[in-house]
Scaffold this active site. Sequence first.
Site: not given
Lengths: 359, 382
Positions: A83, A126, A130, A156
């Site tokens: 990632g 972060h 998004y 996330d």
Amino acid sequence: MSSNGPLTGLKVVEFQGIGPGPHVAMMLADMGAEVVRIERAGHQPMNPVVERARHRAAVDLKSAEGKAFVEQALAHADVLIEGFRPGVMERLGLGPDAVLKVNPRLVYARMTGWGQEGPLAQAAGHDLNYIAITGALDAIGKRGELPVPPQNLVGDFGGGSMYCAMGILAALFERQSSGKGQVVDAAIVDGVTSLMSFFYGQPHSALRTVERGAGLLGGAAHFYRCYTCKDGKEVSVGAIEPQFYAELLQRADAPEHLREAQMDPGKWDSYADDLAELFATKTQAEWCELLEGTDACFAPVIPLDEAKDHPHMKARGAYVEQDGRWHTAPAPRFDRTPNTVRESAQDGEEVVARWRQEG
Amino acid sequence: MEKQRFGDGRPPENAAMPLAGTKVLEFSGLGPTPFGAMLLADLGASVLRIERAGAVNPLGGDPRFDFIYRGRPSMAVDLKSPEGLERVRDLAGAADVLIEGYRPGTMERLGLGPDTLCADNERLIYARMSGWGQDGPLSGKAGHDINYLALSGALFPLGPSDAPPVPPLNYVGNFGGGGTFLAMGVLAAMQERQRSGTGQVLDVAMIDGISVLMTQLSGWMQMGQWSAGRGGNLLDGSAYFYRCYATRDGRHIAVGALEKPFHDAFVSALGLDPEDWNDHLEPSHWAIRGDRIAAIVAGEILEHWLTVFDGVDACVSPVLSVDEAARDTGGTKRGSWVRDTRSFQPFPAPRFSRSPVRQPSPTLDNAELERVLHAWRAEAAA
């Protein structure tokens, strides 16, 4: 430490990261995969719950020995998870071109926020960023107030780790017929966009509007929102269908006039005032006594530290105590090859040595 | 068709999609069940949806715009007639995967429970989607997304500390904690079946999926780094460097500057001296600093701030409406949305380098239904 989960026998190499990447590796490990986690020397687990069930190895990726170790692990692995910002793996000499040349069967999963391409690909970001540019954040909150960050559950995890895990498993399925691995580009912005498929086609109905605080599902409807009880605790109601709505009103002994025009958004505010007054007359426990376990679409609003103690969560074994910590039980549940929660160990080197022996 | 956007080595146009050859029988339902089926169809599975004869879409509207039903034909079947049941049993005999989201016990009462259908077809993966799960005291009781969030601890922290929590629409329960777990579980079971030759039953419950999405927060909570309460947490809008701010023109920016370098870049770009803004992780600073920044951001319009933060690693983004996002004014230029003749729709995720996913067709017509039925029959006969 053995597992009977559906991914038993799958070999995964995970590069240490934050947020969605470790969560993907956790889910694969929970389902039985053998995950070797490449960590910087001296790494202390940032989150021992998410970092469970791993075979940890401390590796200096800039040293010749460290790189050789990782190359050996990847030569025998089925899946790689990383990632980093796009380009970092390439600079380490571990980009897809180099690694797939050695192991053409490898599924190379890249988990990022912005994706591998596009003008923002190199920008820091972060979860909140998004989901902000997908339109998902704009819809959450009260009318006329700031958007409310849904912690990091939507970006996330919901739109990130879930899509990455799904992509890895789909690529493994494809590999059964082609014999080849490939690169999976899992971008949170794409995943969150896909999560919104329900809303996008018909955004102008009251059910599916994405105007903040205005839609049925966004907290505007009196039958789909939270209320405060006499003791300051809260309850949720989600009685959308007429028969469930009728059950809620009847069991809660709501004023008669609420039976009319449930789906008229013009009534929602005043009906919500009526229900707010009603719910303030009893404690949360009293409302649970009346409404829980019925078809009124009701549940108490419980803080996370109490969730494991709720009778339904207990009955399902939604949390597992191990190693002095409470672990979320893996989902979904498989009847023939059940998942297990396992502990991590500092035995990544041994595991890779075994992979090499097994060929 | 939009071309696949991908880095090195573009896949051939005619490459098979990753789940090509997989047959999925979907019993029509709401929320997570069709969404999970959409995800599998998006990745190339051949999905056939069974609708109860005479059923009306409770959501209303034009089904061609119901993107969660895209990419597959539907067939109306009277599940109470012997012929209808026979037809469905035949299809389940040919399928790799069955997806259903009825209340527990319903499929059994129809004579379509796992004992029956998995005996007919031992390779069948029988996936059961629900809110509360197949067992436990609330199993079989009515509920919706907001209730599953409430009971799993996910709803409690959302919103300002002085009011009841705000539901994050149904992103977290139905979709993030529901349909995605359905698809992931089905794919894991297919991986296992490759070895064992046998399918199995999956209990996909939203309360379980939501709990797994909460794993990181749960771990932080047990380390004393996150509180289960409302307000005061790093990611809930309390921290001045991780929240939204209103601009002069009534728009918003989202700031996610958690790490010190990003935080310092953020305050510097606002004209403040990072030296005066130390200890950003100390919650006692948050409210007063948040007020100060809110006043600064409110002094200029969104466009101004986007110019200020352009190219700065400060984790600042515009909060876009869905319409703006679809038109890609946010600048990812990834083609997360694609346009067909009528509308924008989300492009399937994630992206694959060698077996690319394609823009899905809308809900498909009778000709497509015949084609799918023919293909399933032909394969069963082969």
